[in-house]
Design a protein around this motif. Structure first.
Motif, PDB file in Angstrom:
ATOM      1  N   PRO A   1       6.490  10.286   2.753  1.00 16.26           N
ATOM      2  CA  PRO A   1       7.811  10.823   3.077  1.00 16.26           C
ATOM      3  C   PRO A   1       7.971  11.121   4.562  1.00 16.26           C
ATOM      4  O   PRO A   1       7.141  11.808   5.160  1.00 16.26           O
ATOM      5  CB  PRO A   1       7.870  12.130   2.267  1.00 16.26           C
ATOM      6  CG  PRO A   1       6.790  12.026   1.245  1.00 16.26           C
ATOM      7  CD  PRO A   1       5.713  11.215   1.915  1.00 16.26           C
ATOM      8  N   TYR A   2       9.061  10.599   5.141  1.00 17.85           N
ATOM      9  CA  TYR A   2       9.423  11.035   6.481  1.00 17.85           C
ATOM     10  C   TYR A   2      10.523  12.095   6.355  1.00 17.85           C
ATOM     11  O   TYR A   2      11.162  12.238   5.313  1.00 17.85           O
ATOM     12  CB  TYR A   2       9.852   9.868   7.368  1.00 17.85           C
ATOM     13  CG  TYR A   2      11.194   9.240   7.062  1.00 17.85           C
ATOM     14  CD1 TYR A   2      12.369   9.741   7.604  1.00 17.85           C
ATOM     15  CD2 TYR A   2      11.287   8.106   6.265  1.00 17.85           C
ATOM     16  CE1 TYR A   2      13.602   9.154   7.346  1.00 17.85           C
ATOM     17  CE2 TYR A   2      12.503   7.497   5.996  1.00 17.85           C
ATOM     18  CZ  TYR A   2      13.662   8.027   6.537  1.00 17.85           C
ATOM     19  OH  TYR A   2      14.884   7.441   6.269  1.00 17.85           O
TER      20      TYR A   2
ATOM     21  N   LEU B   1       4.075  18.241  -1.235  1.00 19.03           N
ATOM     22  CA  LEU B   1       2.686  17.985  -1.619  1.00 19.03           C
ATOM     23  C   LEU B   1       2.481  18.168  -3.117  1.00 19.03           C
ATOM     24  O   LEU B   1       1.684  17.450  -3.742  1.00 19.03           O
ATOM     25  CB  LEU B   1       1.742  18.896  -0.852  1.00 19.03           C
ATOM     26  CG  LEU B   1       1.606  18.637   0.650  1.00 19.03           C
ATOM     27  CD1 LEU B   1       0.838  19.769   1.313  1.00 19.03           C
ATOM     28  CD2 LEU B   1       0.933  17.298   0.920  1.00 19.03           C
ATOM     29  N   ALA B   2       3.200  19.115  -3.711  1.00 18.24           N
ATOM     30  CA  ALA B   2       3.037  19.406  -5.135  1.00 18.24           C
ATOM     31  C   ALA B   2       3.643  18.341  -6.034  1.00 18.24           C
ATOM     32  O   ALA B   2       3.392  18.345  -7.247  1.00 18.24           O
ATOM     33  CB  ALA B   2       3.670  20.762  -5.452  1.00 18.24           C
TER      34      ALA B   2
ATOM     35  N   ALA C   1       0.817  -1.220   0.000  1.00 20.38           N
ATOM     36  CA  ALA C   1       0.000   0.000   0.000  1.00 20.38           C
ATOM     37  C   ALA C   1       0.847   1.265   0.000  1.00 20.38           C
ATOM     38  O   ALA C   1       0.458   2.265  -0.611  1.00 20.38           O
ATOM     39  CB  ALA C   1      -0.931   0.007   1.210  1.00 20.38           C
ATOM     40  N   ALA C   2       1.991   1.230   0.692  1.00 20.25           N
ATOM     41  CA  ALA C   2       2.768   2.462   0.866  1.00 20.25           C
ATOM     42  C   ALA C   2       4.249   2.150   0.991  1.00 20.25           C
ATOM     43  O   ALA C   2       4.641   1.099   1.503  1.00 20.25           O
ATOM     44  CB  ALA C   2       2.299   3.217   2.104  1.00 20.25           C
ATOM     45  N   VAL C   3       5.044   3.086   0.518  1.00 19.26           N
ATOM     46  CA  VAL C   3       6.485   3.077   0.750  1.00 19.26           C
ATOM     47  C   VAL C   3       6.822   4.317   1.566  1.00 19.26           C
ATOM     48  O   VAL C   3       6.462   5.436   1.181  1.00 19.26           O
ATOM     49  CB  VAL C   3       7.281   3.083  -0.567  1.00 19.26           C
ATOM     50  CG1 VAL C   3       8.751   3.439  -0.323  1.00 19.26           C
ATOM     51  CG2 VAL C   3       7.185   1.719  -1.250  1.00 19.26           C
ATOM     52  N   GLN C   4       7.476   4.115   2.690  1.00 24.92           N
ATOM     53  CA  GLN C   4       7.937   5.239   3.505  1.00 24.92           C
ATOM     54  C   GLN C   4       9.422   5.427   3.248  1.00 24.92           C
ATOM     55  O   GLN C   4      10.210   4.497   3.379  1.00 24.92           O
ATOM     56  CB  GLN C   4       7.682   4.972   4.991  1.00 24.92           C
ATOM     57  CG  GLN C   4       8.006   6.177   5.852  1.00 24.92           C
ATOM     58  CD  GLN C   4       7.574   6.004   7.292  1.00 24.92           C
ATOM     59  OE1 GLN C   4       8.322   6.314   8.211  1.00 24.92           O
ATOM     60  NE2 GLN C   4       6.359   5.524   7.518  1.00 24.92           N
TER      61      GLN C   4
ATOM     62  N   ASP D   1      -0.413  11.337  -4.779  1.00 24.64           N
ATOM     63  CA  ASP D   1      -0.170  10.017  -4.186  1.00 24.64           C
ATOM     64  C   ASP D   1       0.883  10.096  -3.090  1.00 24.64           C
ATOM     65  O   ASP D   1       1.420   9.075  -2.660  1.00 24.64           O
ATOM     66  CB  ASP D   1       0.268   9.019  -5.263  1.00 24.64           C
ATOM     67  CG  ASP D   1       1.464   9.507  -6.083  1.00 24.64           C
ATOM     68  OD1 ASP D   1       1.899  10.675  -5.906  1.00 24.64           O
ATOM     69  OD2 ASP D   1       1.963   8.732  -6.924  1.00 24.64           O
ATOM     70  N   ILE D   2       1.175  11.304  -2.607  1.00 25.04           N
ATOM     71  CA  ILE D   2       2.211  11.534  -1.600  1.00 25.04           C
ATOM     72  C   ILE D   2       1.575  12.109  -0.335  1.00 25.04           C
ATOM     73  O   ILE D   2       0.828  13.085  -0.392  1.00 25.04           O
ATOM     74  CB  ILE D   2       3.283  12.504  -2.138  1.00 25.04           C
ATOM     75  CG1 ILE D   2       4.019  11.858  -3.325  1.00 25.04           C
ATOM     76  CG2 ILE D   2       4.272  12.890  -1.046  1.00 25.04           C
ATOM     77  CD1 ILE D   2       5.041  12.765  -3.982  1.00 25.04           C
ATOM     78  N   VAL D   3       1.868  11.476   0.815  1.00 24.82           N
ATOM     79  CA  VAL D   3       1.334  11.921   2.106  1.00 24.82           C
ATOM     80  C   VAL D   3       2.504  12.088   3.073  1.00 24.82           C
ATOM     81  O   VAL D   3       2.951  11.121   3.691  1.00 24.82           O
ATOM     82  CB  VAL D   3       0.306  10.926   2.681  1.00 24.82           C
ATOM     83  CG1 VAL D   3      -0.259  11.456   4.001  1.00 24.82           C
ATOM     84  CG2 VAL D   3      -0.810  10.651   1.687  1.00 24.82           C
TER      85      VAL D   3
END
Length: 339
Positions: free
Chosen positions: A213-214, A279-280, A182-185, A284-286
């Protein structure tokens, strides 16, 4: 500024989805690592719990922790904060880094994964983890074995969705072939964009996987408030980070000139511009900026209302080209293994 007079803005804009079949969350989440007082100076549990609840009130519904943050303390803290609000939060945690007897190592074996998930469920006080990441890869356990075990957790109802952290594009594809990811951090910010060059972001988009993104604020550098490592508390890990230590911080300060100019044009803070840039890069980026202070939470969530023009995005891209950044993002001893 006192916490009780800080107004935390409601997140603006549409929610974003975690993976093709995952949950909708606020466009900005909350990273909780710093709330355990082990990496970024002293912390206060009650203040941190208020920050987590304020984030949820504002629509920042993706709350991120890990079993190794504070050696379990961080999961317990998050569990206390979300008690009674379980349906309002998308709860993410991670396993794969072990700490004992002054040593640190990565362990992705099925046996340890099962031990770890049970411990996380207990500390969080929940029956199911919404998003369970492999925190780091050990370079030895076949990814198919690890993801196969996490897929069992999904079938058992212990986990809803699987994520990976600090992974290569090839490793990601192998994992996704076993069970949908579901996600890659990954670390991703103006001054850390290796996932674009090494194909990870492209693989995520090819497979319908969200990027979380962390350190989207560059561990505080991109806020413009950190001018010297001498201002950091004793024990703060940035004192030994290659981008901050031995004069690197001072060498990197000119990078902030462009950020500050764009911030002034928008009546925003440099940190808000850095987050708006992230964000820009795609819906698909949180990002999950971490903070333990209400005023910084308010600033971070306010970034969702900042709309950067294309020429501003281009100027920021040019300013933060990889060759302009001094220092690696981690010391060699703890650089993630992504092969």
């Amino acid at each position: 500024m006192e916490e009780n007079v800080v107004e935390v803005p409601r997140l603006t804009g549409p929610q974003r989805r975690i993976g093709a079949g995952g949950p909708l969350v606020g466009a900005i989440g909350l990273g909780c690592m710093g709330m355990s007082g082990e990496y970024y100076g002293p912390a206060d549990d009650e203040r941190s719990i208020r920050v987590i609840n304020a984030a949820l009130d504002a629509g920042a519904t993706l709350i991120d922790t890990a079993d190794m943050y504070g050696r379990g303390h961080n999961e317990e803290l998050v569990g206390r904060a979300v008690r009674g609000r379980r349906d309002e939060v998308v709860l993410a945690t991670k396993f794969g880094i072990r700490l004992a007897d002054g040593k640190r190592w990565n362990d992705n074996t099925p046996a340890y994964a099962r031990q770890a998930v049970e411990a996380s469920l207990r500390r969080l006080g929940v029956d199911t983890i919404d998003l369970y990441y492999v925190h780091r890869f050990d370079g030895e356990t076949p990814v198919e074995d690890t993801i196969g075990t996490l897929a069992e957790f999904v079938r058992e109802g212990k986990v809803r969705h699987i994520g990976l952290s600090e992974v290569s594009a090839a490793h990601l594809r192998r994992a996704h072939a076993v069970h949908p990811i579901a996600a890659v951090q990954s670390e991703f910010s103006l001054w850390t964009r290796n996932i674009v060059d090494d194909g990870v972001l492209g693989a995520c988009r090819e497979l319908g996987i969200a990027l979380v993104p962390y350190s989207p604020l560059g561990r505080g550098f991109l806020t413009g408030t950190l001018r010297s490592v001498d201002s950091l508390p004793e024990g703060d890990f940035r004192r030994g980070n290659p981008r901050f230590a031995d004069g690197s911080l001072e060498a990197n300060l000119p990078l902030l000139d462009t950020v500050s100019a764009v911030a002034e044009a928008h009546g925003a803070t440099p940190g808000q511009i850095a987050l708006a840039w992230v964000l820009a890069q795609g819906d698909d980026i949180v990002p999950i900026p971490g903070t333990k202070r209400m005023e910084y939470l308010a600033q971070n969530l306010g970034a969702a209302a900042v709309e950067l023009k294309q020429d501003e995005l281009d100027a920021l891209d040019r300013a933060f080209r990889a060759e302009n950044v001094v220092g690696e993002r981690y010391p060699a001893a703890i650089m993630p293994v992504t092969r």
